[in-house]
Motif scaffolding. Sequence first.
Motif, short mmCIF file in Angstrom:
data_model
loop_
_atom_site.label_atom_id
_atom_site.label_comp_id
_atom_site.label_asym_id
_atom_site.label_seq_id
_atom_site.Cartn_x
_atom_site.Cartn_y
_atom_site.Cartn_z
N VAL A 196 60.58 -26.58 -35.66
CA VAL A 196 59.44 -25.60 -35.55
C VAL A 196 58.66 -25.88 -36.66
O VAL A 196 59.17 -25.91 -37.82
N GLN A 197 57.42 -25.79 -36.53
CA GLN A 197 56.50 -25.80 -37.76
C GLN A 197 55.65 -24.62 -37.59
O GLN A 197 55.12 -24.16 -36.78
N ILE A 198 55.22 -24.23 -38.91
CA ILE A 198 54.38 -23.09 -39.07
C ILE A 198 53.32 -23.39 -40.14
O ILE A 198 53.51 -24.06 -41.02
N ALA A 199 51.97 -23.11 -39.62
CA ALA A 199 50.80 -23.45 -40.61
C ALA A 199 50.61 -22.36 -41.44
O ALA A 199 50.30 -22.76 -42.71
N ASP A 200 50.92 -21.18 -41.22
CA ASP A 200 50.36 -20.01 -42.23
C ASP A 200 51.16 -18.79 -41.82
O ASP A 200 51.51 -18.54 -40.69
N LEU A 201 51.50 -18.14 -42.95
CA LEU A 201 52.16 -16.78 -42.95
C LEU A 201 51.35 -15.73 -43.72
O LEU A 201 50.66 -16.01 -44.84
N ASP A 202 51.22 -14.58 -43.29
CA ASP A 202 50.76 -13.29 -44.04
C ASP A 202 51.20 -11.97 -43.77
O ASP A 202 51.64 -11.92 -42.80
N TRP A 203 51.18 -11.10 -44.63
CA TRP A 203 51.69 -9.71 -44.40
C TRP A 203 50.84 -8.67 -45.15
O TRP A 203 50.50 -9.06 -46.51
N THR A 204 50.72 -7.61 -44.50
CA THR A 204 50.04 -6.31 -45.19
C THR A 204 50.71 -5.04 -44.71
O THR A 204 51.11 -5.20 -43.51
N PRO A 205 50.66 -4.19 -45.56
CA PRO A 205 51.40 -2.91 -45.22
C PRO A 205 50.71 -2.19 -43.95
O PRO A 205 51.46 -1.54 -43.23
N TRP A 206 49.44 -2.43 -43.99
CA TRP A 206 48.59 -1.59 -42.61
C TRP A 206 48.22 -2.62 -41.53
O TRP A 206 47.90 -1.99 -40.62
N GLY A 207 48.57 -3.90 -41.82
CA GLY A 207 48.11 -4.62 -40.70
C GLY A 207 49.46 -5.42 -40.25
O GLY A 207 49.20 -6.22 -39.21
N GLY A 208 50.53 -5.43 -40.78
CA GLY A 208 51.45 -6.11 -40.16
C GLY A 208 51.78 -7.70 -40.55
O GLY A 208 50.93 -7.84 -41.65
N ALA A 209 52.60 -8.39 -39.92
CA ALA A 209 52.74 -9.76 -40.20
C ALA A 209 52.24 -10.50 -39.28
O ALA A 209 52.01 -10.21 -38.21
N ARG A 210 51.79 -11.73 -39.59
CA ARG A 210 51.05 -12.77 -38.95
C ARG A 210 51.64 -14.05 -39.01
O ARG A 210 51.91 -14.65 -40.22
N ILE A 211 51.83 -14.80 -38.05
CA ILE A 211 52.32 -16.23 -37.90
C ILE A 211 51.03 -17.09 -37.46
O ILE A 211 51.02 -16.80 -36.14
N ARG A 212 50.66 -17.99 -37.97
CA ARG A 212 49.55 -18.89 -37.47
C ARG A 212 49.92 -20.42 -37.21
O ARG A 212 50.68 -20.86 -38.26
N GLY A 213 49.47 -20.72 -36.25
CA GLY A 213 49.72 -22.30 -36.04
C GLY A 213 51.16 -22.54 -35.95
O GLY A 213 51.78 -23.85 -36.23
N LEU A 214 51.90 -21.96 -34.84
CA LEU A 214 53.28 -22.20 -34.46
C LEU A 214 53.41 -23.03 -33.68
O LEU A 214 52.74 -23.03 -32.70
N LYS A 215 54.26 -24.23 -33.82
CA LYS A 215 54.68 -25.09 -32.88
C LYS A 215 56.09 -25.41 -32.73
O LYS A 215 56.90 -25.26 -33.73
N VAL A 216 56.58 -25.74 -31.57
CA VAL A 216 57.90 -25.89 -31.34
C VAL A 216 57.79 -27.11 -30.69
O VAL A 216 57.35 -27.47 -29.49
N GLY A 217 58.78 -28.31 -31.17
CA GLY A 217 58.91 -29.58 -30.74
C GLY A 217 59.62 -29.91 -29.36
O GLY A 217 60.28 -28.92 -29.19
N GLN A 218 59.29 -30.74 -28.72
CA GLN A 218 60.27 -30.95 -27.45
C GLN A 218 61.76 -31.43 -27.87
O GLN A 218 62.04 -31.77 -29.11
#
Length: 466
Positions: free
Chosen positions: A44-66
Motif C-alpha cells: 500500500v502506498q499513500i501520496a499525501d495525508l491531512d486532517w482538520t477538526p472541521w474538515g476531517g481526514a483525507r488520504i490522497r493518491g492511495l495505491k494497493v499493489g497486485q
Amino acid sequence: MKVGAGLVVLLLIGFLLIQTLLSTSWVRGKVAAKLSQRVGGLNVQIADLDWTPWGGARIRGLKVGQPELLEKLVPIPLLEVDEVHVWPDYAAALKGELAASQVTVKRPKLHVSAEMLMSIAAASTPAAEPPSIAAAAVPQPAAAVGGGSESESESASTVEAPEAGNQPQAASPKPPVQAVEAPAPPKVVRKRIRVVVEDGGFELVRAGEEEKLAVINGVNLDLPVFGEPAEASSSIALIECLGQVIDDDLKLEVKTGGAGLDFLIVDRPGKKSGIVGRVGLIAVAGVPFRANLGVRRDALDRMKLSEELSVESGEIQMRVNGGGWLQAPGSWSGVGQFGANQVLGQLAGQSLAFGSATGSLQLSGGVIQSPDFRLVGDSASILGNGWVTSRDGAAVLRVVVPYSVVGMMNAGLGKKVPESVFAFKPLQPDNRWYSDVSMWREESGWVVEFGESGSELPIGKLLGQE
C-alpha cells in the motif's frame, strides 16, 4: 484576554505540528502499513495525508499493489484512489466518541486479473471429489435462444464416446446446483454512515495481456449504511465485455434498512438490450450477498478471439444466479447460463456457421464446473465440458469440422509449434471429421492433447510463453 489569546496560539501551533507530522513519510508509512494488514499484506502506498477538526481526514493518491505472483504480469495497481475523505461525526465527538458521518471515495479504479479472480473463487478445498469429465460425444438436442435445427443436433451426435484412458473418466454431469440465499440479517443498531463513491471504475484483465476482458466506468454511489432507511442513489455509465458494449446509462434503485442494501436495475421502457435483475448484500460479519442478473443483446459484433479466429452472432441471452458470504469464497455458490443464435465464426479465413450456442457454468464448494457447452451447426460443431479448482482441472472438447478445414487447422498448429499434429477421425456417413481435444492440469501447468494420437503440448508453449 491574554489567556484566551495564548490558548488560540497553542491550538494553532498544535494544528501546525499535526499537519507537519502528517506530511512526513514516516507517518504515511505507518498508515500504509496498517492498511496493508487490512488487505492481506498487499503493498500500500499513500501520496499525501491531512486532517482538520472541521474538515476531517483525507488520504490522497492511495495505491494497493497486485499480489506478488502477478506484479510482473500486471504492471498496474490492484486499486487506485484519488482521494478518500472521512467526515467526522461532530455530535459523537461532543460525547467523546470517535465516529464518521460520511466517507467519500473519489475516482477509485479497480484492476483485477482473471487469474486472481479464478484463484479467489476456487480458494477452498472441495468437500467432495471434483466432478469427472463427460465424454461430450453423445449430445442430446438442447434448447437455445432461437435454437438450431433438429438435423444439427442429430448429425453431431453420431459418434460414440471415446475412451479417456488415463484422463478423467467419463461421467454424466450433475444437475445445476441451487444458488445460496443470503441469511436474514441480524438485528443491529448502528448509527448511519453515508458512503459516497464518485466516478468509480473496474477493469478485468488477463495477466500479461493489454486487452481488457471487461470494463465498468462511471460508477456513482450515494448510500446510507446502517441506521433507518434513507434516500440513496446509484448509477453506472458504461459496461463493456470483450470490447462489446453490454449496457450504458444504468440507473439503480437502492433500498436500504439496517445493515442491508438491495440494488435493483431500473426498467427502461423501449430498451431491448441490456441488463436486468438485482443484487443484495448485508453489511455484517462475513458480508452475505445474493445476485440474480440477466443480460440480453440483439446482436454480437464481430469479435477477434485470436489471429485465426473471430466470431459474431445474433441474439444473446445470459443469466447468473448466486450467493454466499463475500469474505468466505468457499461459501460462494451459483449458476450461470447462456444461449445465442445465428453464430458465425471465421477460422483461418473460412466461414463456419452455427445455428445455436448454449452453455452453463456452476460454482460450488470451490469447484468451478462447466457441465455442458454446445456450439452446433450444419457443417461444424463443438461440444464439451470441464471443471477447475485452485489445484486441479480438466476439460474435453469434441471438434467436428468439414474435411476442408482439417488441413487449415493442422497448418495453423504447425505454424505455432512445428511438427505438431491435430489428429482427426472421419465421421460417417458424411464428409465431416472429428477430434477429441483433452486438457488437464499438471504440477507444471496446463497440458492439451490434440485428439487421440495427436500432439500433447503444454499450453504455455502453444501460446508462445515457453
